[in-house]
Design a protein around this motif. Structure first.
Motif, PDB file in Angstrom:
ATOM      1  N   UNK A   1      11.858 128.759  -9.373  1.00 46.21           N
ATOM      2  CA  UNK A   1      10.900 128.006 -10.187  1.00 46.21           C
ATOM      3  C   UNK A   1      10.829 126.544  -9.749  1.00 46.21           C
ATOM      4  N   UNK A   2      11.997 125.960  -9.379  1.00 41.58           N
ATOM      5  CA  UNK A   2      12.005 124.575  -8.924  1.00 41.58           C
ATOM      6  C   UNK A   2      11.196 124.424  -7.643  1.00 41.58           C
ATOM      7  N   UNK A   3      11.353 125.377  -6.720  1.00 41.43           N
ATOM      8  CA  UNK A   3      10.572 125.338  -5.475  1.00 41.43           C
ATOM      9  C   UNK A   3       9.079 125.430  -5.769  1.00 41.43           C
ATOM     10  N   UNK A   4       8.744 126.310  -6.727  1.00 43.91           N
ATOM     11  CA  UNK A   4       7.324 126.455  -7.091  1.00 43.91           C
ATOM     12  C   UNK A   4       6.817 125.168  -7.731  1.00 43.91           C
ATOM     13  N   UNK A   5       7.660 124.551  -8.582  1.00 48.65           N
ATOM     14  CA  UNK A   5       7.256 123.291  -9.215  1.00 48.65           C
ATOM     15  C   UNK A   5       7.034 122.210  -8.165  1.00 48.65           C
ATOM     16  N   UNK A   6       7.914 122.152  -7.170  1.00 53.37           N
ATOM     17  CA  UNK A   6       7.741 121.163  -6.106  1.00 53.37           C
ATOM     18  C   UNK A   6       6.438 121.391  -5.354  1.00 53.37           C
ATOM     19  N   UNK A   7       6.134 122.664  -5.115  1.00 53.74           N
ATOM     20  CA  UNK A   7       4.886 122.966  -4.398  1.00 53.74           C
ATOM     21  C   UNK A   7       3.682 122.533  -5.219  1.00 53.74           C
ATOM     22  N   UNK A   8       3.709 122.835  -6.523  1.00 54.95           N
ATOM     23  CA  UNK A   8       2.571 122.477  -7.378  1.00 54.95           C
ATOM     24  C   UNK A   8       2.440 120.961  -7.515  1.00 54.95           C
ATOM     25  N   UNK A   9       3.588 120.270  -7.609  1.00 53.80           N
ATOM     26  CA  UNK A   9       3.527 118.800  -7.690  1.00 53.80           C
ATOM     27  C   UNK A   9       2.932 118.206  -6.422  1.00 53.80           C
ATOM     28  N   UNK A  10       3.275 118.770  -5.268  1.00 50.00           N
ATOM     29  CA  UNK A  10       2.700 118.275  -4.019  1.00 50.00           C
ATOM     30  C   UNK A  10       1.195 118.493  -3.996  1.00 50.00           C
ATOM     31  N   UNK A  11       0.751 119.651  -4.516  1.00 51.70           N
ATOM     32  CA  UNK A  11      -0.694 119.889  -4.605  1.00 51.70           C
ATOM     33  C   UNK A  11      -1.338 118.864  -5.527  1.00 51.70           C
ATOM     34  N   UNK A  12      -0.681 118.577  -6.670  1.00 49.91           N
ATOM     35  CA  UNK A  12      -1.238 117.601  -7.611  1.00 49.91           C
ATOM     36  C   UNK A  12      -1.310 116.212  -6.968  1.00 49.91           C
ATOM     37  N   UNK A  13      -0.273 115.874  -6.150  1.00 46.91           N
ATOM     38  CA  UNK A  13      -0.303 114.583  -5.458  1.00 46.91           C
ATOM     39  C   UNK A  13      -1.496 114.503  -4.510  1.00 46.91           C
TER      40      UNK A  13
END
Length: 872
Positions: free
Chosen positions: A491-503
């Motif tokens: 889940x943390x890896x997925x959160x990091x991926x989504x945050x990068x998309x949001x950035x």
């Protein structure tokens, strides 16, 4: 310190080589010195302030340099000696104190923290008008540093001195006249610390030694010039008009390029949406990532889920506890078998102990039987030989005993490990756990504890079975915790991926907004050019006079900084000019006990940037070395002190004020420095005020001087505080001069104490003064017999040897009788008398001792006084 030095610098700007504009800048700096001093080059603090001050004060700033104020000029009346100082409230003084300083020597003793520094700072403020320590600690308002914190008040100290005609005068602070009266231990410390650092810092040595660091730092924080970043040199309005004139074409090009940029951004948005999920639009991706007013986004959902705590792991395993149990059962069984063997062999154990006891007493009774005292030649069996033979036969029993001890240690360690596992189970299953009665806290489990684990409990299970079962449960829970951690990581890896998309979404939106704003702005420029230009052209004409003024300020500032930097760089050379010979004399005096090859022949002080402090030794006077490379830290401190004292002598300063030399010099040089300050000719014409926290140093100074000198000196003792808020001063502290103390005791009929001080006085005189006197005028080589290497020299033996040397016909001093006669008087007292036994060996506490003869002790004291007078 900064203001005084800056005023001296300003006097260098009076000649025709300095423009009026530079003098304007100098006066602006002088008027706002306190505001500028704390500002540095960091983020342009100092230069920004200079620009603001120049703009605000340029027309009103004078173009002439004012003379140095009267209190900074050379005083019309030269002081000869300080007489009194009234101080308080001030620093550590919560109330007013008046000090009598009317003596050539003022010696102040007190442990650290008793107020000596406050005393010296009061003198510094009264003589210089400032306290360097306040400046070094960044106190903008010096009164805040100087006021007493307990009464929250500050009164300037008042010092009365004696002028050259003997009249009393009030001392007016004059930094220029009196700054070389002070020797600061902190500056000598800094001098030695710089010596231990990079050679490139050697140029700071002299500035540090003379307390110029603050002025040097103040100078360095002026940037060499004012850049266009801080002041307008071209005209902002003119530049803006020129830019706008070019912006019409630029605006049209901007509109064209913006269209292509918008197309690129749209393609980037779709690519990013497809990387999130194929077929998704950019707007839909933003909603799913960040949510809306009704639905939280994926990022928020994952953040909430990741906040849930991860279950704890016990780290236990069923296999491990079962292995420990099997091992414990096996070792305990073996232990009990061996223990039973020992029980069965108990009679052998008793015999073994008996035989061992017989062997142990052989050394004390080797010729007879230890039991019946029968001589060994008459016994049937030698008990010692028999005991030794039987102990050899019982070696197996000893091995069995050792094995039982070692096996029991292993069993207890195993049981301890099992108890730790049980305690871990109790931490995880704390409610109603049947293992609770078996918990071991801060103790070692015994075999009985293990046996209790194997007994059946009311629930028909043993505690051991419960323990294995709970370990098995915890092992299963650990596996679930590991799975939860794995899922949390995903889940943390997925959160990091989504945050990068949001950035990336934010970047693209920002780019889109920037392009849109540029397009609108370009269109407005095109539409409103004529209206905007009308007002701008008027502003361009109005600012031309400002630009001329700014250019004058920039040129004047650059010249001012160049002159200030040059002055600051030249200060060390001015301070040490013509000091070399005096520095060599003082340094060699400090190191008078060194071998000839380590004494200095010459010293070259740094007179320019990047020069080194170089020295030549008397063994090779033509060869110069880097002083900081070849001298020890103690010798570097001596060199720094020699420079300061040489300056004091060269400037003919009326005083020498030295705060705590014990901290500034090492043990090896203290005697020589005492002699230089108090016995040699260098400072005989000056009033010396010295404080120290070392009682031995305080004592040694007084015994170096004569009784007459100490009688005329002012001795003060600062006492430890006993809960008071005010400094405690003993104005009548007991003298540490042995002869003076002995005289005082005999006057009070304290015969025993007078004799005690007489012994110390005679020991100091013979070893320090008389022996050197003998060596100076005759043969100083003595022949003294000692019974052992650790035996101290008998004082009478030493005194007799010295008298013999002085009494010889070839002894060269024509006035030797002045010294010979008091020694002869001392030695004329019966060497077997109580008084001489005391002098010779000292005394220990004894009850019912016969009384000392007062007349004899009086003769001893009188002889010592005569010796002191003869030796000067």
């Amino acid at each position: 310190m900064i203001r005084a030095e800056y005023l001296r610098f300003m006097q260098t700007l009076q000649g025709p080589s300095t423009t009026d504009s530079v003098r304007r800048i100098a006066n602006i700096v002088s008027y706002h010195l306190e505001e500028l001093t704390p500002l540095s080059t960091h983020q342009g603090q100092r230069i920004r302030k200079m620009v603001d001050l120049s703009h605000a004060n340029w027309e009103g700033a004078p173009t002439h340099i004012p003379p140095i104020p009267d209190d900074s000029a050379a005083p019309e009346i030269q002081l000869s000696r300080l007489k009194t100082m009234t101080v308080g409230p001030f620093r550590g003084f919560a109330q007013q104190e008046e000090f009598d300083l009317n003596s050539r020597l003022v010696l102040v003793y007190g442990p650290n923290g008793t107020g000596k520094s406050s005393f010296c700072e009061a003198l510094e403020y009264a003589l210089l008008g400032n306290v360097a320590e306040a400046e070094s600690k960044r106190f903008r308002d010096q009164n805040e540093y100087l006021k007493n914190a307990h009464v929250n008040a500050f009164t300037a100290p008042v010092v009365v001195s004696e002028d050259e005609q003997g009249s009393d005068i009030s001392v007016t602070a004059n930094e220029s006249a009196y700054r070389f009266c002070f020797v600061e231990k902190n500056r000598i410390d800094s001098f030695s610390r710089i010596a231990a650092q990079a050679p490139a810092r050697q140029t700071e040595l002299i500035a540090t030694l003379f307390g110029l660091e603050s002025f040097t730092s103040f100078t360095r924080n002026f940037t060499s010039e004012i850049s266009s970043q801080y002041i307008d040199l071209q005209g902002k309005e003119a530049l803006l008009l020129a830019q706008k004139q070019q912006s019409l074409q630029g605006a049209q090009q901007q509109i064209q390029s913006s269209s292509a940029e918008l197309h690129r951004i749209a393609e980037e948005e779709q690519r990013l949406a497809n990387s999130f999920r194929a077929g998704t639009s950019f707007e839909q991706m933003k909603v799913e990532l960040s949510g809306n007013d009704h639905t939280p986004g994926l990022i928020q959902q994952l953040e909430v889920e990741l906040q849930h705590p991860t279950p704890l792991k016990s780290g236990l395993s069923k296999g491990a506890i079962e292995a420990m149990g099997n091992e414990a059962a096996s070792m305990i069984s073996e232990l009990r078998i061996k223990q039973q063997k020992l029980v069965d062999s108990s009679h052998q154990v008793s015999f073994k102990q008996l035989y061992e006891a017989v062997v142990q007493v052989q050394q004390s009774s080797s010729d007879a039987c230890p039991a019946c005292k029968t001589p060994l030649q008459q016994v049937v069996v030698n008990p010692y030989m028999h005991a030794g033979q039987e102990l050899t036969k019982l070696q197996d029993l000893a091995a069995l005993q050792q094995g039982v001890i070692q096996l029991k240690q292993s069993v207890l360690q195993n049981l301890f490990n099992i108890s730790q596992t049980l305690n871990t189970c109790l931490k995880f299953f704390s409610q109603g756990n049947p293992l609770k009665p078996f918990e071991i806290v801060n103790a070692q489990p015994e075999l009985t504890w293990w046996d209790s684990l194997l007994r059946q409990l009311p629930d028909n299970y043993t505690a051991w079975q419960h323990l294995v079962s709970q370990v098995e449960q915890l092992e299963a829970s650990d596996k679930k915790a590991e799975e939860a951690l794995r899922l949390k990581g995903e889940k943390q890896n997925e959160l990091n991926r989504l945050r990068d998309l949001a950035r990336q979404v934010t970047v693209l939106e920002t780019q889109m907004q920037t392009v849109t704003n540029n397009t609108l702005a370009s269109q407005r420029v095109i539409d409103n050019f004529q209206i905007d230009n009308a007002q701008l052209i008027e502003s361009v004409e109005a600012e031309k006079a400002v630009i001329v003024k700014n250019q004058e300020i920039v040129a004047a500032y650059a010249a001012f900084v160049q002159k200030l930097t040059s002055y600051s760089n030249s200060l060390p050379a001015q301070l040490v000019a013509d000091l070399g010979e005096q520095v060599v004399r003082l340094y060699n005096s400090f190191n008078r006990n060194d071998v000839q090859s380590e004494l200095l022949a010459d010293v070259k002080l740094p007179l320019a940037q990047n020069q080194r402090l170089r020295i030549a030794f008397q063994s090779k006077p033509e060869q110069f070395f880097d002083a900081l490379h070849v001298l020890s830290e103690g010798h570097v401190r001596c060199l720094g002190l020699a420079i300061l004292l040489a300056k004091n002598l060269k400037e003919q300063a009326p005083l020498l004020i030295f705060d705590d030399p014990v901290n500034a010099i090492d043990d090896d040089h203290r005697e020589s420095i005492r002699r230089t300050l108090f016995a040699d000719h260098f400072f005989m014409a000056k009033q010396v005020v010295l404080t120290c926290h070392g009682e031995e140093f305080f004592k040694d100074i007084q015994n170096l001087l004569s009784v007459a000198d100490i009688r005329e000196s002012k001795l003060l003792s600062f006492l430890p505080r006993l809960g008071e808020q005010h400094i405690r001063v003993d104005y009548n502290c007991a003298p540490r001069n042995y002869i003076l103390a002995a005289t005082t005791h005999i006057e009070r009929n304290e015969v025993r104490e007078a004799l005690a001080k007489s012994r110390q006085a005679l020991e100091a005189l013979t070893k320090d003064k008389i022996w050197k006197y003998v060596h100076r005028h005759g043969d100083g080589n003595l022949s003294i017999k000692l019974r052992s290497s650790t035996e101290p020299i008998a004082l009478r033996n030493l005194t007799e040897q010295l008298r013999s040397k002085i009494g010889r016909a070839e002894f060269t001093d024509p006035n030797k009788n002045a010294i010979y006669d008091p020694i002869d008087t001392l030695l004329g007292i019966n060497r077997g008398s109580r008084e001489w036994r005391y002098l010779n060996k000292g005394t220990h506490e004894e009850f019912d001792r016969a009384e000392f003869d007062r007349g004899t002790v009086t003769d001893i004291v009188s002889a010592l006084v005569g010796l002191d007078e003869a030796l000067g």
